[in-house]
Motif scaffolding. Structure first.
Motif, PDB file in Angstrom:
ATOM      1  N   ALA A  98      39.019  67.802  38.814  1.00 40.01           N
ATOM      2  CA  ALA A  98      38.605  66.734  37.904  1.00 40.01           C
ATOM      3  C   ALA A  98      39.836  66.095  37.281  1.00 40.01           C
ATOM      4  O   ALA A  98      40.353  66.566  36.267  1.00 40.01           O
ATOM      5  CB  ALA A  98      37.682  67.300  36.830  1.00 40.01           C
ATOM      6  N   SER A  99      40.315  65.043  37.925  1.00 36.54           N
ATOM      7  CA  SER A  99      41.502  64.348  37.396  1.00 36.54           C
ATOM      8  C   SER A  99      41.565  62.942  37.979  1.00 36.54           C
ATOM      9  O   SER A  99      41.128  62.712  39.108  1.00 36.54           O
ATOM     10  CB  SER A  99      42.770  65.118  37.785  1.00 36.54           C
ATOM     11  OG  SER A  99      43.911  64.398  37.368  1.00 36.54           O
ATOM     12  N   HIS A 100      42.133  62.038  37.160  1.00 38.08           N
ATOM     13  CA  HIS A 100      42.387  60.677  37.658  1.00 38.08           C
ATOM     14  C   HIS A 100      43.879  60.456  37.785  1.00 38.08           C
ATOM     15  O   HIS A 100      44.333  59.332  37.905  1.00 38.08           O
ATOM     16  CB  HIS A 100      41.839  59.636  36.675  1.00 38.08           C
ATOM     17  CG  HIS A 100      40.532  60.005  36.066  1.00 38.08           C
ATOM     18  ND1 HIS A 100      40.421  60.750  34.918  1.00 38.08           N
ATOM     19  CD2 HIS A 100      39.279  59.756  36.466  1.00 38.08           C
ATOM     20  CE1 HIS A 100      39.156  60.932  34.629  1.00 38.08           C
ATOM     21  NE2 HIS A 100      38.439  60.345  35.552  1.00 38.08           N
ATOM     22  N   ASP A 101      44.635  61.541  37.711  1.00 39.69           N
ATOM     23  CA  ASP A 101      46.084  61.418  37.628  1.00 39.69           C
ATOM     24  C   ASP A 101      46.708  61.630  39.011  1.00 39.69           C
ATOM     25  O   ASP A 101      46.446  62.652  39.660  1.00 39.69           O
ATOM     26  CB  ASP A 101      46.589  62.491  36.634  1.00 39.69           C
ATOM     27  CG  ASP A 101      47.949  62.140  36.079  1.00 39.69           C
ATOM     28  OD1 ASP A 101      48.392  60.990  36.262  1.00 39.69           O
ATOM     29  OD2 ASP A 101      48.576  63.023  35.467  1.00 39.69           O
TER      30      ASP A 101
ATOM     31  N   CYS B 264      40.405  71.107  35.319  1.00 43.61           N
ATOM     32  CA  CYS B 264      40.898  69.868  34.712  1.00 43.61           C
ATOM     33  C   CYS B 264      42.086  70.225  33.829  1.00 43.61           C
ATOM     34  O   CYS B 264      42.392  71.415  33.641  1.00 43.61           O
ATOM     35  CB  CYS B 264      39.791  69.215  33.882  1.00 43.61           C
ATOM     36  SG  CYS B 264      39.172  70.257  32.553  1.00 43.61           S
ATOM     37  N   LYS B 265      42.749  69.221  33.289  1.00 49.37           N
ATOM     38  CA  LYS B 265      43.888  69.525  32.407  1.00 49.37           C
ATOM     39  C   LYS B 265      43.398  70.142  31.101  1.00 49.37           C
ATOM     40  O   LYS B 265      44.053  70.995  30.511  1.00 49.37           O
ATOM     41  CB  LYS B 265      44.640  68.237  32.085  1.00 49.37           C
ATOM     42  CG  LYS B 265      45.401  67.668  33.258  1.00 49.37           C
ATOM     43  CD  LYS B 265      46.057  66.367  32.817  1.00 49.37           C
ATOM     44  CE  LYS B 265      46.741  65.662  33.947  1.00 49.37           C
ATOM     45  NZ  LYS B 265      47.091  64.279  33.601  1.00 49.37           N
ATOM     46  N   GLY B 266      42.232  69.703  30.629  1.00 47.90           N
ATOM     47  CA  GLY B 266      41.719  70.132  29.320  1.00 47.90           C
ATOM     48  C   GLY B 266      41.899  68.996  28.332  1.00 47.90           C
ATOM     49  O   GLY B 266      43.002  68.484  28.153  1.00 47.90           O
ATOM     50  N   ILE B 267      40.792  68.603  27.699  1.00 49.09           N
ATOM     51  CA  ILE B 267      40.849  67.431  26.830  1.00 49.09           C
ATOM     52  C   ILE B 267      41.264  67.785  25.400  1.00 49.09           C
ATOM     53  O   ILE B 267      41.746  66.945  24.652  1.00 49.09           O
ATOM     54  CB  ILE B 267      39.498  66.682  26.838  1.00 49.09           C
ATOM     55  CG1 ILE B 267      39.694  65.265  26.317  1.00 49.09           C
ATOM     56  CG2 ILE B 267      38.433  67.413  26.060  1.00 49.09           C
ATOM     57  CD1 ILE B 267      38.567  64.337  26.602  1.00 49.09           C
TER      58      ILE B 267
ATOM     59  N   ASP C   7      30.433  73.067  31.108  1.00 52.90           N
ATOM     60  CA  ASP C   7      31.617  72.364  30.619  1.00 52.90           C
ATOM     61  C   ASP C   7      32.404  73.314  29.726  1.00 52.90           C
ATOM     62  O   ASP C   7      31.829  74.213  29.101  1.00 52.90           O
ATOM     63  CB  ASP C   7      31.215  71.145  29.771  1.00 52.90           C
ATOM     64  CG  ASP C   7      30.781  69.958  30.624  1.00 52.90           C
ATOM     65  OD1 ASP C   7      30.915  70.009  31.851  1.00 52.90           O
ATOM     66  OD2 ASP C   7      30.307  68.964  30.030  1.00 52.90           O
ATOM     67  N   MET C   8      33.720  73.095  29.664  1.00 47.37           N
ATOM     68  CA  MET C   8      34.525  73.972  28.797  1.00 47.37           C
ATOM     69  C   MET C   8      34.904  73.217  27.529  1.00 47.37           C
ATOM     70  O   MET C   8      35.442  72.112  27.599  1.00 47.37           O
ATOM     71  CB  MET C   8      35.780  74.438  29.534  1.00 47.37           C
ATOM     72  CG  MET C   8      36.568  75.469  28.763  1.00 47.37           C
ATOM     73  SD  MET C   8      35.617  76.949  28.311  1.00 47.37           S
ATOM     74  CE  MET C   8      35.781  77.958  29.779  1.00 47.37           C
ATOM     75  N   GLU C   9      34.618  73.836  26.398  1.00 44.29           N
ATOM     76  CA  GLU C   9      34.969  73.234  25.112  1.00 44.29           C
ATOM     77  C   GLU C   9      36.289  73.853  24.634  1.00 44.29           C
ATOM     78  O   GLU C   9      37.053  74.350  25.441  1.00 44.29           O
ATOM     79  CB  GLU C   9      33.793  73.415  24.158  1.00 44.29           C
ATOM     80  CG  GLU C   9      32.546  72.707  24.744  1.00 44.29           C
ATOM     81  CD  GLU C   9      31.256  73.075  24.047  1.00 44.29           C
ATOM     82  OE1 GLU C   9      31.031  72.585  22.941  1.00 44.29           O
ATOM     83  OE2 GLU C   9      30.476  73.855  24.619  1.00 44.29           O
TER      84      GLU C   9
ATOM     85  N   LEU D   9      37.619  75.390  34.073  1.00 44.14           N
ATOM     86  CA  LEU D   9      38.826  75.971  33.480  1.00 44.14           C
ATOM     87  C   LEU D   9      39.830  74.852  33.219  1.00 44.14           C
ATOM     88  O   LEU D   9      39.821  73.824  33.897  1.00 44.14           O
ATOM     89  CB  LEU D   9      39.423  77.050  34.389  1.00 44.14           C
ATOM     90  CG  LEU D   9      38.562  78.308  34.604  1.00 44.14           C
ATOM     91  CD1 LEU D   9      39.293  79.316  35.476  1.00 44.14           C
ATOM     92  CD2 LEU D   9      38.151  78.974  33.281  1.00 44.14           C
ATOM     93  N   GLN D  10      40.676  75.092  32.206  1.00 43.25           N
ATOM     94  CA  GLN D  10      41.607  74.051  31.759  1.00 43.25           C
ATOM     95  C   GLN D  10      43.041  74.452  32.076  1.00 43.25           C
ATOM     96  O   GLN D  10      43.538  75.468  31.578  1.00 43.25           O
ATOM     97  CB  GLN D  10      41.432  73.854  30.243  1.00 43.25           C
ATOM     98  CG  GLN D  10      40.028  73.372  29.884  1.00 43.25           C
ATOM     99  CD  GLN D  10      39.609  73.762  28.482  1.00 43.25           C
ATOM    100  OE1 GLN D  10      39.961  74.835  27.993  1.00 43.25           O
ATOM    101  NE2 GLN D  10      38.820  72.918  27.838  1.00 43.25           N
ATOM    102  N   GLY D  11      43.715  73.618  32.875  1.00 41.77           N
ATOM    103  CA  GLY D  11      45.079  73.924  33.314  1.00 41.77           C
ATOM    104  C   GLY D  11      46.057  74.098  32.166  1.00 41.77           C
ATOM    105  O   GLY D  11      47.008  74.865  32.259  1.00 41.77           O
TER     106      GLY D  11
END
Ligand code: FDA
Length: 310
Positions: free
Chosen positions: A206-209, A167-170, A111-113, A140-142
């Motif tokens: 990884a997205s629900h969008d 993913c977008k990145g949280i 996982d990316m922090e 990786l985070q977009g």
């Protein structure tokens, strides 16, 4: 926020406190055609004893996946293994787990922090590959400006062995290093998906969008990729055990179930991220602090459940 309230809300997004809770949830969702990745809740730790706890718990997770014949891999947070406290010992812990997983042909996702550990996390993944442990991939985070360069760099080193979750990145990162508005984040994430597909990598989206999921479907179609087709990309590696044909969709437990079930019915590989553990309260609060829009999403899911069914 009262603990009872957080507990009530998180019941939907966290499988439970025990490994057996996670196993039950996976057995139930298997019937919906999903596969899984398991996350033991907890991240930045304060002592190496805690890192040992995570290592031992993940070993139990591997055993439970095998015993219950579950289609699941692992998601780990490098800082929970001690990466920021004692790099050498942290690496040793991660290597021990990845080796054990490799023995069962099981994949491990790092996982990316937040941006403090982006480079270290990528480096851990590259080091593992260099040691012959190719069953490991990174997130990786977009939203981060650096991500397209990271994809290019990893392509040069790993070629088709690169295996991503994008993913977008949280984490709400500083504007000097990341996009901060919704549209630029979506556009940047979609560009990363294209770059990963073109690099021949395995891509877990990884997205629900909708703008991300719809973009991915169009990007797959334009490359001749899709459900029930073997991966046509000339630069892709051989098929991977328990994975899709070069790509998969990934979603969080409890979020946008109808979208996931629709994708699964169309034949796409769909993977559900299953968090469990005693630290559910800390996990939920930290996510809310890092990105308060999650609070809005959760509230919306309760007040307007038709917008986001589990
Ligand atoms: P967006 O935020 O626009 O969400 C679309 C809709 O989905 C919302 O309107 C809401 O209905 C629902 N929704 C989304 N997230 C929700 C939530 N948490 N609770 C309730 N409803 C929600 N990030 C990171 O930095 N490092 C990582 O390693 C990972 N790993 C990861 C794994 C998996 C499987 C997923 C799906 C996501 C991550 N993320 C992550 C989180 C990711 O970066 C991102 O923050 C969330 O997925 C939300 O972005 P969406 O693209 O889903 O869109």
């Amino acid at each position: 926020m009262p603990k009872w309230f957080v507990g009530w809300v998180s019941r939907r997004y966290v499988a439970g406190t025990k490994l057996s809770d996670a196993v039950k949830v996976m057995q139930r969702l298997s019937k919906e055609g999903a596969c899984f990745t398991i996350d033991v809740l907890g991240e930045e730790i304060t002592s190496m004893e805690e890192a040992t706890f995570f290592l031992e718990e993940y070993k139990r997770v591997i055993s439970a996946i095998i015993e219950n014949d579950l289609d699941s891999n692992l998601s780990i947070k490098p800082t929970a293994f001690g990466l920021l406290l004692d790099r050498e010992k942290g690496m040793e812990n991660i290597e021990t787990l990845v080796k054990m997983a490799q023995g069962y042909d099981m994949f491990v996702r790092l996982d990316m922090e937040d941006h403090r550990v982006t480079e270290d996390t990528i480096q851990v993944m590259l080091d593992m590959h260099q040691k012959g442990l190719t069953n490991v991939g990174v997130v990786l985070q977009g939203r981060l400006f650096r991500t397209l360069d990271d994809i290019e760099r990893i392509k040069e080193i790993l070629g088709p062995n690169a295996d991503y979750r994008i993913c977008k990145g949280i984490y709400l990162e500083p504007e000097e290093i990341s996009h901060t508005d919704r549209k630029p984040i979506i556009d940047a994430t979609n560009k990363c998906i294209d770059a990963m597909l073109d690099a021949g990598a395995y891509v877990g989206v990884a997205s629900h969008d909708y703008p991300v999921v719809n973009h991915t479907i169009a990007a797959l179609e334009s490359r001749g990729m899709g459900p029930n087709k073997s991966d046509p990309r000339k630069n892709a590696g051989p098929p991977r055990k328990q994975k899709g044909p070069g790509y998969e969709f990934q979603m969080l437990l409890g979020v946008r179930g109808p979208m996931r079930r629709k994708l699964a019915a169309q034949g796409h590989t769909t993977r559900v991220y299953i968090p469990y553990g005693e630290k559910w309260y800390e996990y939920s609060i930290r996510r809310l602090q890092e990105n308060p829009t999650i609070g809005t999403q959760v509230a919306k899911a309760f007040l307007m459940p038709w917008t986001n069914r589990p």
